[in-house]
Design a protein around this motif. Sequence first.
Motif, short mmCIF file in Angstrom:
data_model
loop_
_atom_site.label_atom_id
_atom_site.label_comp_id
_atom_site.label_asym_id
_atom_site.label_seq_id
_atom_site.Cartn_x
_atom_site.Cartn_y
_atom_site.Cartn_z
N MET A 66 53.07 38.74 38.68
CA MET A 66 52.14 38.19 37.69
C MET A 66 51.31 37.05 38.30
O MET A 66 50.11 36.95 38.06
CB MET A 66 52.90 37.71 36.46
N ARG A 67 51.95 36.21 39.11
CA ARG A 67 51.23 35.10 39.74
C ARG A 67 50.14 35.62 40.68
O ARG A 67 49.02 35.09 40.70
CB ARG A 67 52.21 34.22 40.51
N LEU A 68 50.45 36.68 41.44
CA LEU A 68 49.47 37.23 42.36
C LEU A 68 48.32 37.90 41.64
O LEU A 68 47.16 37.80 42.06
CB LEU A 68 50.15 38.22 43.32
N VAL A 69 48.61 38.57 40.53
CA VAL A 69 47.53 39.19 39.74
C VAL A 69 46.63 38.10 39.16
O VAL A 69 45.39 38.23 39.18
CB VAL A 69 48.12 40.07 38.62
N GLU A 70 47.21 37.04 38.64
CA GLU A 70 46.40 35.93 38.10
C GLU A 70 45.56 35.28 39.20
O GLU A 70 44.41 34.92 38.99
CB GLU A 70 47.32 34.90 37.45
N PHE B 184 53.92 43.35 33.25
CA PHE B 184 53.66 42.12 33.99
C PHE B 184 52.22 42.09 34.49
O PHE B 184 51.54 41.05 34.43
CB PHE B 184 54.62 41.98 35.17
N ILE B 185 51.74 43.22 35.01
CA ILE B 185 50.37 43.29 35.50
C ILE B 185 49.38 43.13 34.35
O ILE B 185 48.44 42.32 34.42
CB ILE B 185 50.11 44.62 36.23
N LEU C 115 46.13 40.31 33.65
CA LEU C 115 44.77 40.75 33.99
C LEU C 115 43.71 39.90 33.28
O LEU C 115 43.88 39.54 32.11
CB LEU C 115 44.56 42.21 33.60
N PRO C 116 42.61 39.62 33.96
CA PRO C 116 41.51 38.93 33.29
C PRO C 116 40.82 39.87 32.29
O PRO C 116 40.94 41.09 32.41
CB PRO C 116 40.57 38.55 34.44
N PRO C 117 40.09 39.33 31.31
CA PRO C 117 39.40 40.17 30.32
C PRO C 117 38.45 41.15 31.00
O PRO C 117 37.75 40.81 31.95
CB PRO C 117 38.63 39.15 29.47
N GLY C 118 38.47 42.38 30.51
CA GLY C 118 37.58 43.41 31.03
C GLY C 118 38.15 44.17 32.22
O GLY C 118 37.52 45.14 32.68
N SER C 119 39.29 43.77 32.72
CA SER C 119 39.88 44.48 33.86
C SER C 119 40.61 45.74 33.39
O SER C 119 40.91 45.91 32.21
CB SER C 119 40.85 43.57 34.62
#
Length: 258
Positions: free
Chosen positions: A91-95, A115-116, A120-124
């Motif tokens: 989760m930290r790496l995705v953020e 977790f992913i 995720l940022p909005p729209g991903s």
Amino acid sequence: MSPAIALAFLPLVVTLLVRYRHHFRLLVRTVLLRSFRDCLSGLRTEERAFSYVLTHALPGDPGHILTTLDHWSSCCEYLSHMGPVKGQILMRLVEEKAPACVLELGTYCGYSTLFIARALPPGSRLLTVERDPRTAAVAEKLIRLAGFDEQMVELIAGSSEEVIPCLRAQYQLNRADLVLLAHRPRYYLRDLQLLEAHALLPSGATVLADHVLFPGAPRFLQYTKSCGRYRCRLHHTSLPDFPAIKDGIAQLTYAGPG
């Protein structure tokens, strides 16, 4: 075998049982007990875990669903999932990377998918691939229970070897900014090379590979370190509920075709 020969081997057997006692416990929980319960119930452990989630977790709350799965795995039946420590790394790496599109190979029950998705940022967009149709059906229900729709998280039931060549034409995936390999380690190298061959990895893409130390992916690690196209880092962890069994997540940064 004579009693004398059997007694001669007894110290060796005892030594092996003591040295690999954690692996023996893992074998009992993941193979013997699981097979016995599958026969008794007619359901797989993932299906039993989902029934537990339905009665104990809060719909629309992915964090609570993940905690419920962790409790099930620790106190009821071992789930062979990623676990909370690796999940937090993921989760930290995705953020940190904020990818526009993520590809996950090996959905399993949907644990790492949640977790992913929550990071995720909005729209991903997240595409997740699961080979086994029964397991994919469980993951689909879990993902929707957590509140993620098909526009954000799309699950594809099929073999990664067959799905990867179709990603651009059938699923409109032109590039994967972040890839999680979480299926079978022996397929990691094959699928990474497929992603390269179909030009699905942009320069700077992040590839994460779970279970690279246990059960291990030596050919995959050797390739990524020697080909000159990846910068490699290893996050050392252990198996959930088995801290003595060391494992790790490989973090690769793709430098381009070279």
